[in-house]
Design a protein around this motif. Structure first.
Motif, mmCIF file in Angstrom:
data_model
loop_
_atom_site.group_PDB
_atom_site.id
_atom_site.type_symbol
_atom_site.label_atom_id
_atom_site.label_comp_id
_atom_site.label_asym_id
_atom_site.label_seq_id
_atom_site.Cartn_x
_atom_site.Cartn_y
_atom_site.Cartn_z
ATOM 1 N N MET A 1 0.821 -1.201 0.000
ATOM 2 C CA MET A 1 0.000 0.000 0.000
ATOM 3 C C MET A 1 0.859 1.256 0.000
ATOM 4 O O MET A 1 0.349 2.351 -0.151
ATOM 5 C CB MET A 1 -0.913 0.028 1.222
ATOM 6 C CG MET A 1 -1.969 -1.073 1.201
ATOM 7 S SD MET A 1 -3.224 -0.843 -0.078
ATOM 8 C CE MET A 1 -4.005 0.618 0.485
ATOM 9 N N GLY A 2 2.168 1.115 0.215
ATOM 10 C CA GLY A 2 2.997 2.308 0.305
ATOM 11 C C GLY A 2 3.091 2.768 1.744
ATOM 12 O O GLY A 2 3.276 1.979 2.676
ATOM 13 N N GLY A 6 6.719 6.171 7.615
ATOM 14 C CA GLY A 6 5.888 6.553 8.736
ATOM 15 C C GLY A 6 4.769 7.503 8.422
ATOM 16 O O GLY A 6 4.242 8.168 9.334
ATOM 17 N N THR A 7 4.349 7.619 7.156
ATOM 18 C CA THR A 7 3.223 8.489 6.795
ATOM 19 C C THR A 7 1.915 7.818 7.158
ATOM 20 O O THR A 7 1.753 6.602 6.997
ATOM 21 C CB THR A 7 3.245 8.782 5.287
ATOM 22 O OG1 THR A 7 3.200 7.549 4.576
ATOM 23 C CG2 THR A 7 4.483 9.553 4.899
ATOM 24 N N ILE A 8 0.978 8.578 7.616
ATOM 25 C CA ILE A 8 -0.329 8.046 8.011
ATOM 26 C C ILE A 8 -1.368 8.635 7.067
ATOM 27 O O ILE A 8 -1.645 9.842 7.104
ATOM 28 C CB ILE A 8 -0.655 8.417 9.464
ATOM 29 C CG1 ILE A 8 0.421 7.849 10.395
ATOM 30 C CG2 ILE A 8 -2.036 7.905 9.860
ATOM 31 C CD1 ILE A 8 0.298 8.317 11.812
ATOM 32 N N PRO A 9 -1.957 7.824 6.205
ATOM 33 C CA PRO A 9 -2.976 8.346 5.280
ATOM 34 C C PRO A 9 -4.264 8.652 6.021
ATOM 35 O O PRO A 9 -4.610 8.024 7.010
ATOM 36 C CB PRO A 9 -3.154 7.211 4.285
ATOM 37 C CG PRO A 9 -2.814 5.986 5.039
ATOM 38 C CD PRO A 9 -1.738 6.369 6.037
ATOM 39 N N LYS A 10 -4.999 9.618 5.502
ATOM 40 C CA LYS A 10 -6.295 9.971 6.058
ATOM 41 C C LYS A 10 -7.397 9.261 5.298
ATOM 42 O O LYS A 10 -7.191 8.686 4.240
ATOM 43 C CB LYS A 10 -6.487 11.484 6.009
ATOM 44 C CG LYS A 10 -5.495 12.237 6.871
ATOM 45 C CD LYS A 10 -5.736 13.748 6.791
ATOM 46 C CE LYS A 10 -4.727 14.501 7.646
ATOM 47 N NZ LYS A 10 -4.935 15.974 7.584
ATOM 48 N N GLU A 13 -8.331 10.266 1.741
ATOM 49 C CA GLU A 13 -7.355 9.903 0.730
ATOM 50 C C GLU A 13 -7.503 8.457 0.278
ATOM 51 O O GLU A 13 -7.101 8.104 -0.830
ATOM 52 C CB GLU A 13 -5.945 10.119 1.275
ATOM 53 C CG GLU A 13 -5.608 11.567 1.562
ATOM 54 C CD GLU A 13 -4.239 11.749 2.173
ATOM 55 O OE1 GLU A 13 -3.835 12.910 2.370
ATOM 56 O OE2 GLU A 13 -3.569 10.725 2.434
ATOM 57 N N LEU A 14 -8.095 7.619 1.105
ATOM 58 C CA LEU A 14 -8.271 6.212 0.762
ATOM 59 C C LEU A 14 -9.683 5.890 0.284
ATOM 60 O O LEU A 14 -9.861 5.030 -0.592
ATOM 61 C CB LEU A 14 -7.942 5.345 1.987
ATOM 62 C CG LEU A 14 -6.520 5.484 2.547
ATOM 63 C CD1 LEU A 14 -6.363 4.673 3.822
ATOM 64 C CD2 LEU A 14 -5.498 5.033 1.517
ATOM 65 N N VAL A 15 -10.680 6.564 0.818
ATOM 66 C CA VAL A 15 -12.076 6.279 0.477
ATOM 67 C C VAL A 15 -12.588 7.409 -0.413
ATOM 68 O O VAL A 15 -12.457 8.585 -0.077
ATOM 69 C CB VAL A 15 -12.942 6.162 1.751
ATOM 70 C CG1 VAL A 15 -14.386 5.854 1.361
ATOM 71 C CG2 VAL A 15 -12.398 5.084 2.665
#
Length: 303
Positions: A1-2, A6-10, A13-15
């Motif tokens: 998923m990339g 240590g980046t945390i997607p919101k 950004e995913l839905v």
């Protein structure tokens, strides 16, 4: 998923959620109505005309449409109600002294007011940029703001002095409700015009038929009246003539007899031979064949 490092997607950004409804820019919408032709989408330039629904057009584009209605145009629905040149009215607009044109700010170092209009109200001074309600009079074509017509209530045009009625006021670029009312008014006017034309045609037909019948009846009466009068006149003339008529007829017969019994000078016995020899009909004037010469052409024209 990339998500390395240590980046945390919101969540957004995913839905993928529902798309937002695109809103029309009000300034662009107003500019399209008040600065561009409703048919050709070109910039408004004089002469500017308007229809019964209050839309603005360039007169050249409307004339081109009327001359060739079969050509494909992107906004042909905007002029579907225009049947001829009588359905449009040329507007008498007042120029805005503060309008310097769109190419005045070529360097970009001057503040450019987007809402500045090309025309203004001659009474109140409001700019015709879509923020204020404007109307025009179908009688003279003068354009005013709605505020000027409300503040100065009169039935005489503020600019040219012509009289008008409330029915002659048409709102420019009105709302859907106002356009609907104007459409109903336009249909009523056209229906009244059709009834008037039909009544005029019927009246003309009824006026023409009795006149023809009268002429037909009067003609034989005149012939009958003229017949005996003419006969009576001829008889009266013959009666009045009497002996003078007989004498004139005798003189006429003598003149005819004298004209028919004309004699030549050679047949007159009372004339002398010397007098007769003066004319070409005398025997001395005639030549024999031996005495006559043939025709000779000294300067022939044949080649």
């Amino acid at each position: 998923m990339g998500c390395d490092g240590g980046t945390i997607p919101k969540r957004h950004e995913l839905v993928k959620g529902p798309k937002k409804v695109e809103k029309v820019d009000k300034s662009a919408e107003l500019a399209a109505k008040w600065k561009y032709c409703a048919l050709s989408q070109e910039k408004l330039r004089r002469p500017i005309v308007s229809c019964d629904l209050g839309k603005l057009y360039n007169k050249d584009s409307v004339i081109e449409y009327l001359l060739d209605k079969t050509a494909e145009r992107p906004n042909a629905e905007a002029v579907a109600h225009i049947r001829g040149i009588k359905d449009i009215k040329e507007l008498n607009l007042t120029d805005n002294p503060e309008w310097k044109g769109e190419r005045s700010n070529t360097k970009g170092d001057i503040y450019e007011d987007v809402h500045c209009g090309m025309f203004i109200c001659p009474v109140v001074g409001l700019e015709m940029n879509g923020k204020h309600r404007f109307c025009y009079l179908q009688t003279c074509g003068c354009v005013f703001s709605d505020r000027a017509l409300k503040e100065v209530k009169t039935e005489i045009c503020h600019k040219c002095g012509d009289t008008f009625k409330y029915e002659d006021v048409v709102v420019l670029n009105g709302t859907k409700e106002e356009v609907g009312k104007l459409r109903d008014r336009m249909e009523e006017k056209r229906a009244k015009a059709k009834t008037k034309k039909s009544k005029k045609s019927k009246a003309a037909e009824t006026a023409s038929t009795p006149s023809e019948s009268k002429e037909d009846t009067q003609a034989p009466q005149e012939d009958l009246a003229a017949g005996p009068q003419q006969n009576g006149d001829e008889s009266s003339q013959s009666d009045v003539a009497g002996p003078s008529g007989s004498s004139s007829s005798a003189q006429g017969t003598k003149a005819l007899a004298s004209s028919t019994s004309k004699r030549t000078f050679q047949e007159m016995k009372e004339k002398s031979e010397v007098f007769k020899s003066l004319f070409t009909t005398h025997s001395s004037a005639k030549r024999t064949k031996d005495q006559t010469s043939n025709w000779v052409t000294h300067t022939p024209y044949h080649f």
